[in-house]
Motif scaffolding. Sequence first.
Motif, PDB file in Angstrom:
ATOM      1  N   UNK A 105       3.459   1.898 -15.988  1.00  0.00           N
ATOM      2  CA  UNK A 105       4.380   1.863 -17.117  1.00  0.00           C
ATOM      3  C   UNK A 105       5.777   1.560 -16.600  1.00  0.00           C
ATOM      4  N   UNK A 106       6.230   2.320 -15.614  1.00  0.00           N
ATOM      5  CA  UNK A 106       7.529   2.039 -15.003  1.00  0.00           C
ATOM      6  C   UNK A 106       7.310   1.531 -13.585  1.00  0.00           C
ATOM      7  N   UNK A 107       6.874   2.414 -12.687  1.00  0.00           N
ATOM      8  CA  UNK A 107       6.633   2.019 -11.302  1.00  0.00           C
ATOM      9  C   UNK A 107       5.165   2.099 -10.915  1.00  0.00           C
ATOM     10  N   UNK A 108       4.331   2.721 -11.712  1.00  0.00           N
ATOM     11  CA  UNK A 108       2.919   2.853 -11.391  1.00  0.00           C
ATOM     12  C   UNK A 108       2.586   4.084 -10.585  1.00  0.00           C
ATOM     13  N   UNK A 109       3.540   5.017 -10.448  1.00  0.00           N
ATOM     14  CA  UNK A 109       3.329   6.215  -9.638  1.00  0.00           C
ATOM     15  C   UNK A 109       2.276   7.114 -10.276  1.00  0.00           C
ATOM     16  N   UNK A 110       2.462   7.452 -11.538  1.00  0.00           N
ATOM     17  CA  UNK A 110       1.518   8.358 -12.196  1.00  0.00           C
ATOM     18  C   UNK A 110       0.162   7.693 -12.398  1.00  0.00           C
ATOM     19  N   UNK A 111       0.147   6.398 -12.611  1.00  0.00           N
ATOM     20  CA  UNK A 111      -1.126   5.682 -12.700  1.00  0.00           C
ATOM     21  C   UNK A 111      -1.874   5.729 -11.381  1.00  0.00           C
ATOM     22  N   UNK A 112      -1.148   5.581 -10.264  1.00  0.00           N
ATOM     23  CA  UNK A 112      -1.775   5.657  -8.946  1.00  0.00           C
ATOM     24  C   UNK A 112      -2.288   7.051  -8.637  1.00  0.00           C
ATOM     25  N   UNK A 113      -1.515   8.073  -9.004  1.00  0.00           N
ATOM     26  CA  UNK A 113      -1.963   9.451  -8.800  1.00  0.00           C
ATOM     27  C   UNK A 113      -3.201   9.729  -9.647  1.00  0.00           C
TER      28      UNK A 113
ATOM     29  N   UNK B 123     -12.963   7.813  -0.273  1.00  0.00           N
ATOM     30  CA  UNK B 123     -11.905   7.907  -1.252  1.00  0.00           C
ATOM     31  C   UNK B 123     -10.837   6.865  -0.910  1.00  0.00           C
ATOM     32  N   UNK B 124     -10.238   6.295  -1.892  1.00  0.00           N
ATOM     33  CA  UNK B 124      -9.234   5.261  -1.662  1.00  0.00           C
ATOM     34  C   UNK B 124      -7.884   5.868  -1.301  1.00  0.00           C
ATOM     35  N   UNK B 125      -6.987   5.000  -0.884  1.00  0.00           N
ATOM     36  CA  UNK B 125      -5.645   5.451  -0.520  1.00  0.00           C
ATOM     37  C   UNK B 125      -4.819   5.744  -1.761  1.00  0.00           C
ATOM     38  N   UNK B 126      -3.825   6.592  -1.583  1.00  0.00           N
ATOM     39  CA  UNK B 126      -2.896   6.904  -2.673  1.00  0.00           C
ATOM     40  C   UNK B 126      -1.839   5.816  -2.706  1.00  0.00           C
ATOM     41  N   UNK B 127      -1.917   4.937  -3.694  1.00  0.00           N
ATOM     42  CA  UNK B 127      -0.973   3.830  -3.852  1.00  0.00           C
ATOM     43  C   UNK B 127      -0.540   3.755  -5.305  1.00  0.00           C
ATOM     44  N   UNK B 128       0.539   3.019  -5.539  1.00  0.00           N
ATOM     45  CA  UNK B 128       0.970   2.777  -6.916  1.00  0.00           C
ATOM     46  C   UNK B 128      -0.071   1.911  -7.606  1.00  0.00           C
ATOM     47  N   UNK B 129      -0.245   2.155  -8.875  1.00  0.00           N
ATOM     48  CA  UNK B 129      -1.229   1.414  -9.643  1.00  0.00           C
ATOM     49  C   UNK B 129      -0.611   0.143 -10.212  1.00  0.00           C
ATOM     50  N   UNK B 130      -1.371  -0.937 -10.166  1.00  0.00           N
ATOM     51  CA  UNK B 130      -0.956  -2.171 -10.825  1.00  0.00           C
ATOM     52  C   UNK B 130      -1.557  -2.267 -12.224  1.00  0.00           C
ATOM     53  N   UNK B 131      -2.667  -1.569 -12.450  1.00  0.00           N
ATOM     54  CA  UNK B 131      -3.342  -1.628 -13.745  1.00  0.00           C
ATOM     55  C   UNK B 131      -2.782  -0.627 -14.742  1.00  0.00           C
TER      56      UNK B 131
END
Length: 99
Positions: free
Chosen positions: A12-20, A1-9
């Motif tokens: 919307x604002x910071x990428x927190x929910x995209x990363x989660x 499993x990958x690490x929990x990081x902010x998403x670049x793809x």
Amino acid sequence: MSKLTKSKNNAVIFGVLGGIGEYFNIDPVLLRVIVVVATFVGVGSTVPIYLLLALVMPDGNQTSQSGDKPRSSSPFGPYNEKPKRKEAEKVEEEDWSDF
């Protein structure tokens, strides 16, 4: 499993929910809807938790090699780069002598 990081793809604002969403394999749009509804229903702790996660979570895709320029990124775009200037286009002169 990958690490929990902010998403670049899916940022919307910071990428927190995209990363989660990428970490738990959940659609980030569903997470955004849940957070917005929870915020309006009265669970006011969603905004401080989101901001705390934005500060604590590492950025995604931090594969920097030696010799690379240091990353200077912002959720609203790069802020150290000067905007590229557009060259002036030559405009054909029209004959306005009829007026």
